[in-house]
Design an enzyme around this catalytic site. Sequence first.
Site, PDB file in Angstrom:
ATOM      1  N   SER A 140       2.762   5.274   1.903  1.00 49.79           N
ATOM      2  CA  SER A 140       2.736   3.810   2.031  1.00 49.79           C
ATOM      3  C   SER A 140       3.621   3.391   3.195  1.00 49.79           C
ATOM      4  O   SER A 140       4.611   4.074   3.515  1.00 49.79           O
ATOM      5  CB  SER A 140       3.273   3.173   0.748  1.00 49.79           C
ATOM      6  N   TYR A 155       9.998   3.072  -5.355  1.00 49.07           N
ATOM      7  CA  TYR A 155       8.641   3.314  -4.834  1.00 49.07           C
ATOM      8  C   TYR A 155       8.738   3.808  -3.381  1.00 49.07           C
ATOM      9  O   TYR A 155       8.070   4.777  -3.004  1.00 49.07           O
ATOM     10  CB  TYR A 155       7.830   2.022  -4.926  1.00 49.07           C
TER      11      TYR A 155
HETATM   12  P1  NAD Z   1      -4.845   0.827  -8.274  1.00 48.35           P
HETATM   13  O1  NAD Z   1      -3.849   0.364  -9.263  1.00 48.35           O
HETATM   14  O2  NAD Z   1      -6.082   0.000  -8.038  1.00 48.35           O
HETATM   15  O3  NAD Z   1      -5.304   2.316  -8.592  1.00 48.35           O
HETATM   16  C1  NAD Z   1      -4.403   3.315  -9.005  1.00 48.35           C
HETATM   17  C2  NAD Z   1      -5.123   4.255  -9.950  1.00 48.35           C
HETATM   18  O4  NAD Z   1      -4.228   5.309 -10.318  1.00 48.35           O
HETATM   19  C3  NAD Z   1      -5.576   3.575 -11.252  1.00 48.35           C
HETATM   20  O5  NAD Z   1      -6.946   3.862 -11.464  1.00 48.35           O
HETATM   21  C4  NAD Z   1      -4.687   4.226 -12.312  1.00 48.35           C
HETATM   22  O6  NAD Z   1      -5.306   4.341 -13.582  1.00 48.35           O
HETATM   23  C5  NAD Z   1      -4.439   5.594 -11.680  1.00 48.35           C
HETATM   24  N1  NAD Z   1      -3.272   6.270 -12.241  1.00 48.35           N
HETATM   25  C6  NAD Z   1      -2.049   5.741 -12.536  1.00 48.35           C
HETATM   26  N2  NAD Z   1      -1.253   6.675 -13.068  1.00 48.35           N
HETATM   27  C7  NAD Z   1      -1.969   7.820 -13.110  1.00 48.35           C
HETATM   28  C8  NAD Z   1      -1.700   9.149 -13.559  1.00 48.35           C
HETATM   29  N3  NAD Z   1      -0.504   9.468 -14.084  1.00 48.35           N
HETATM   30  N4  NAD Z   1      -2.675  10.079 -13.450  1.00 48.35           N
HETATM   31  C9  NAD Z   1      -3.887   9.764 -12.915  1.00 48.35           C
HETATM   32  N5  NAD Z   1      -4.210   8.535 -12.488  1.00 48.35           N
HETATM   33  C10 NAD Z   1      -3.260   7.581 -12.581  1.00 48.35           C
HETATM   34  O7  NAD Z   1      -4.032   0.985  -6.914  1.00 48.35           O
HETATM   35  P2  NAD Z   1      -4.444   1.137  -5.379  1.00 48.35           P
HETATM   36  O8  NAD Z   1      -3.883  -0.042  -4.673  1.00 48.35           O
HETATM   37  O9  NAD Z   1      -5.862   1.489  -5.221  1.00 48.35           O
HETATM   38  O10 NAD Z   1      -3.505   2.368  -4.998  1.00 48.35           O
HETATM   39  C11 NAD Z   1      -3.967   3.658  -4.681  1.00 48.35           C
HETATM   40  C12 NAD Z   1      -2.867   4.405  -3.957  1.00 48.35           C
HETATM   41  O11 NAD Z   1      -2.570   3.743  -2.714  1.00 48.35           O
HETATM   42  C13 NAD Z   1      -1.541   4.472  -4.714  1.00 48.35           C
HETATM   43  O12 NAD Z   1      -0.943   5.732  -4.502  1.00 48.35           O
HETATM   44  C14 NAD Z   1      -0.712   3.392  -4.057  1.00 48.35           C
HETATM   45  O13 NAD Z   1       0.665   3.616  -4.198  1.00 48.35           O
HETATM   46  C15 NAD Z   1      -1.177   3.513  -2.626  1.00 48.35           C
HETATM   47  N6  NAD Z   1      -0.928   2.332  -1.794  1.00 48.35           N
HETATM   48  C16 NAD Z   1      -1.467   1.123  -2.117  1.00 48.35           C
HETATM   49  C17 NAD Z   1      -1.202   0.027  -1.313  1.00 48.35           C
HETATM   50  C18 NAD Z   1      -1.765  -1.340  -1.620  1.00 48.35           C
HETATM   51  O14 NAD Z   1      -1.322  -2.317  -0.973  1.00 48.35           O
HETATM   52  N7  NAD Z   1      -2.704  -1.484  -2.545  1.00 48.35           N
HETATM   53  C19 NAD Z   1      -0.395   0.167  -0.175  1.00 48.35           C
HETATM   54  C20 NAD Z   1       0.140   1.418   0.115  1.00 48.35           C
HETATM   55  C21 NAD Z   1      -0.137   2.500  -0.696  1.00 48.35           C
END
Ligand code: NAD
Length: 249
Positions: A140, A155
């Site tokens: 991230s 985080y």
């Molecule tokens: P999201 O919440 O839509 O999806 C995350 C998914 O991870 C969910 O389906 C959840 O059920 C699953 N999950 C959580 N704990 C878990 C576990 N222990 N085992 C298996 N699955 C698990 O989030 P997103 O925004 O799509 O995020 C996806 C990735 O991108 C994450 O790693 C997040 O940190 C990263 N990210 C997101 C952003 C943003 O702005 N959305 C920015 C930077 C990084």
Amino acid sequence: MLLREKVCVITGAASPRGIGKATARLFAEHGGRVVILDLDAGQAEAAAGDVGAGHLGLACNVTDKAACQDAAREILARFGRIDVLVNNAGITQPLKIMDIEAANYEAVTDVNLRGTLYMSQAVIPAMRAQRSGSIVCMSSVSAQRGGGIFGGPHYSAAKGGVLGLQKAMARELGPDGIRVNSVTPGLIQTDITGGKLTDDLKVEIAKGIPLGRLGVADDVANACLFLSCDLSAYVTGAVVDVNGGMLIH
Ligand code: NAD
């Protein structure tokens, strides 16, 4: 068709508006056989069904090493190989430094960092035997600039840890033909922000982004596709920013 016949495993890919699901859809469009791993079996299966016929959804909590190994075994039994792993599962918490309790630290570092380690360990033996594979880790902008907008310091630390782990894996696994890269998204409109991203806040945040908008899940999926397919055959240990210019360094 950049991923024809490639078996592509994506963790945390059941969330309907999430980065993982968008990546699963894109990989399927490019001929990949997609395996969606997420906490709930029914949701993972439903997400795989949405992506199309012939894809697989399995329950796998990435913080549980045995569950990761079971999932890898099942995928190999069904499809015979694993070409791509996207370590996408992640959670965040909007806490200030003094409010982080042990349970917060454990939850956030476990899913983001331990999960990346365990799931990578589960697929590496098959990739080594094939002498090929691509692992993409989801970090991230929060790791690079000391906080995104919604994640707390724990985080940022977990996502910084992901970058260190990814680079060390790239160095160790290169001789086996396995590439390991990271994506560092900026603010992407998914459900991870838990409804805290109001329209006013979006306008305010966009003012600080040179490309003038927040990201969408497909922006990140496109970077994952590049890093997963042969277009990036000579790219390993790299970190690809997908942040609209929010951080230029
Ligand atoms: P999201 O919440 O839509 O999806 C995350 C998914 O991870 C969910 O389906 C959840 O059920 C699953 N999950 C959580 N704990 C878990 C576990 N222990 N085992 C298996 N699955 C698990 O989030 P997103 O925004 O799509 O995020 C996806 C990735 O991108 C994450 O790693 C997040 O940190 C990263 N990210 C997101 C952003 C943003 O702005 N959305 C920015 C930077 C990084």
